[in-house]
Design an enzyme around this catalytic site. Structure first.
Site, short mmCIF file in Angstrom:
data_model
loop_
_atom_site.label_atom_id
_atom_site.label_comp_id
_atom_site.label_asym_id
_atom_site.label_seq_id
_atom_site.Cartn_x
_atom_site.Cartn_y
_atom_site.Cartn_z
CE LYS A 204 -3.30 2.89 0.58
NZ LYS A 204 -4.31 3.13 -0.43
CB CYS A 258 -3.65 8.57 -0.57
SG CYS A 258 -5.38 8.46 -0.16
N1 SAJ Z 1 -0.94 14.70 -9.58
C1 SAJ Z 1 0.01 15.44 -10.30
N2 SAJ Z 1 0.44 14.98 -11.51
C2 SAJ Z 1 -0.01 13.81 -12.03
C3 SAJ Z 1 -0.96 13.05 -11.30
C4 SAJ Z 1 -1.41 13.52 -10.07
O1 SAJ Z 1 0.45 16.52 -9.87
O2 SAJ Z 1 0.41 13.46 -13.14
C5 SAJ Z 1 -1.40 15.21 -8.27
C6 SAJ Z 1 -2.90 15.49 -8.21
O3 SAJ Z 1 -3.19 16.76 -8.72
C7 SAJ Z 1 -3.16 15.38 -6.71
C8 SAJ Z 1 -2.19 14.28 -6.28
O4 SAJ Z 1 -1.23 14.17 -7.31
O5 SAJ Z 1 -2.83 16.59 -6.05
C9 SAJ Z 1 -2.82 12.93 -6.01
O6 SAJ Z 1 -3.83 12.63 -6.99
P1 SAJ Z 1 -4.01 11.19 -7.65
O7 SAJ Z 1 -5.14 11.25 -8.60
O8 SAJ Z 1 -2.72 10.73 -8.21
O9 SAJ Z 1 -4.32 10.20 -6.42
P2 SAJ Z 1 -5.38 10.20 -5.17
O10 SAJ Z 1 -4.68 10.78 -3.98
O11 SAJ Z 1 -6.71 10.72 -5.52
O12 SAJ Z 1 -5.55 8.58 -4.95
C10 SAJ Z 1 -4.38 7.78 -4.74
C11 SAJ Z 1 -4.42 6.61 -5.73
N3 SAJ Z 1 -3.10 5.94 -5.74
C12 SAJ Z 1 -2.40 5.74 -6.88
O13 SAJ Z 1 -2.77 6.10 -7.95
C13 SAJ Z 1 -1.11 5.00 -6.72
C14 SAJ Z 1 -5.52 5.62 -5.32
O14 SAJ Z 1 -5.51 4.48 -6.14
C15 SAJ Z 1 -5.32 5.21 -3.84
O15 SAJ Z 1 -6.34 4.31 -3.41
C16 SAJ Z 1 -5.43 6.47 -3.01
O16 SAJ Z 1 -4.36 7.34 -3.39
C17 SAJ Z 1 -5.36 6.06 -1.55
O17 SAJ Z 1 -6.42 6.04 -0.88
O18 SAJ Z 1 -4.28 5.64 -1.07
#
Ligand code: SAJ
Length: 403
Positions: A204, A258
């Site tokens: 995780k 997360c």
């Molecule tokens: N972000 C960027 N650039 C990118 C992708 C994302 O700057 O190319 C930023 C987003 O704007 C945001 C942050 O990263 O601020 C996180 O967003 P996200 O969409 O990547 O992830 P979360 O936090 O919504 O959900 C994550 C997911 N984990 C992964 O993709 C590895 C989800 O599957 C998990 O279940 C969740 O964390 C969790 O609960 O742990």
């Protein structure tokens, strides 16, 4: 009243959807939460969080009698712990909620029960809880099943992903892994992968750390390109044409509860070994600070050139595109920082996904874009992509809205 088959401890962003999913399958679930308001809301068939499709799922489950909630746990055959694991001190994980949830069910546990932790946890937490249970109830030694089974659902798509994502299931022994696997098989269509509890805990943390490191690489590139006068979006697009390169997108920092959090669970326990993971956290945090500085500098430059203060549109408050969740949001951090340094400035704050905010006065997308001198894109919401921008506006695009 008959004992429920499952007790879900923690009715938050993961616990409540999971409870609703299990109840949808006609399995009686008793949800436990320390917050009486949450218990009351759920028992009315309503929800206290924003998540598509969750409202109908909870309403139906409560109406059909498969889901009810209370403050204290009741006897059951399966206990699932889905409580928060926050930080204490400087980024040190605090497992006291997991521990108190476990203590709460100690008197209820009996031979053959299944105990599952889903909360994001430091390595070794499941074994710690096993030792705690055996110490208090030595007669249960090797007679209950215990496993760590993390969720990996994306906020906004939780009800779908809970069913369809693969899951990793790690027991304290093979029998526990098998028992937990049989349990999840009833509700999950994704593949279920067996391992031990320590590997499942680490898995995780590693999933989210891996994404954090990859985003840090993109954010670092954006800083370098800004100095080198290269368009980072074009650069990444071109580099990604290579068959084995897949660079993520830079933004105004990394938020949510997360990805910006879980890496610290590794760094705090393995500080010497986790150099890249720790540095990635610093790079992503620094990116938000850098954005705030860029805005300040653009304002000062405008003022010097035009002999008046600029009107500034700050576009987006959510932690990622197209959601209304502002928790741990880099955009919100930047807006706060900019306002702190200039409380008399003229700002339009825009967040199309929420109607009202108790701190910020919100302005509509078009009104802000028409009236501002400087337009700052903090979140790449869909609503921002079709804005008509006249050429006299100064645009700071931190998240690739214009590209
Ligand atoms: N972000 C960027 N650039 C990118 C992708 C994302 O700057 O190319 C930023 C987003 O704007 C945001 C942050 O990263 O601020 C996180 O967003 P996200 O969409 O990547 O992830 P979360 O936090 O919504 O959900 C994550 C997911 N984990 C992964 O993709 C590895 C989800 O599957 C998990 O279940 C969740 O964390 C969790 O609960 O742990």
């Amino acid at each position: 009243m008959k004992n429920p088959e499952v007790v879900m401890i923690g009715l938050g962003y993961i616990g409540l959807p999971t409870a609703a999913l299990i109840a949808q399958n006609k399995v009686e679930v008793f949800g436990v939460d320390i917050n009486p308001k949450v218990v009351e809301t759920v028992n009315k068939g309503e929800i206290h969080i924003v998540e598509p499709e969750l409202d109908q799922a909870v309403a139906k489950a409560v109406e059909n009698g498969f889901l009810r909630a209370g403050i204290n746990p009741v006897a059951s055959d399966t206990y699932i712990i889905v409580v928060p694991t926050p930080f204490k001190g400087k980024n040190e994980p605090d497992i006291s909620f997991v521990e108190s949830a476990t203590r709460g069910i100690l008197p209820l546990l009996k031979e053959g029960d299944l105990y599952i932790i889903e909360s994001t946890s430091p390595i070794g937490t499941t074994e710690k809880m096993r030792d705690l249970i055996y110490e208090a109830r030595p007669e249960l030694k090797d007679k209950i099943y215990m496993a760590y089974c993390p969720e990996r659902v994306l906020p906004g798509n939780v009800m779908y992903e809970l069913v369809h994502n693969d899951r990793v299931i790690g027991g304290i022994d093979d029998e526990s892994t098998n028992k937990a696997l049989t349990f999840y098989k009833r509700f999950v269509n994704g593949e279920l992968h067996r391992t031990n509890s320590r590997t499942a805990e680490m898995c995780k943390l590693v999933e989210n750390s891996s994404r954090d490191v990859q985003i840090a690489f993109a954010n670092e590139l954006s800083l370098i390109c800004d100095k080198a006068d290269i368009n980072v979006w074009e650069l990444i697009n071109l580099a990604n044409k290579h068959p084995r390169v897949n660079i993520l997108q830079p933004g105004s920092g990394v938020g949510g509860h997360c990805i910006a959090v879980d890496p610290y669970f590794i760094v705090s326990d393995y500080p010497m070994e986790s150099q890249i993971i720790g540095t990635a956290r610093n790079v992503n945090n620094y990116k938000s600070f850098w954005c705030a500085e860029k805005i300040q500098n653009a304002k000062l430059k405008f003022e010097l050139e035009n002999r008046r203060k600029p009107k500034v549109a700050l576009m987006g408050l959510a932690f990622k595109p197209n959601i209304d969740d502002l928790r741990e949001s880099p955009a919100k951090y930047i807006v706060n920082k900019v306002l702190q340094n200039d409380s008399n400035g003229d700002y339009f704050i825009v967040e199309p996904n929420i109607e009202k905010h108790n701190v910020f006065k919100l302005t509509g997308v078009n009104e802000a874009a028409e009236n501002a001198d400087i337009i700052v894109f903090l979140v790449a919401h869909e609503e921002f992509k079709n804005i008509e921008l006249s050429s006299d506006k100064l645009v700071l695009d931190f998240c690739g809205v214009i590209k």
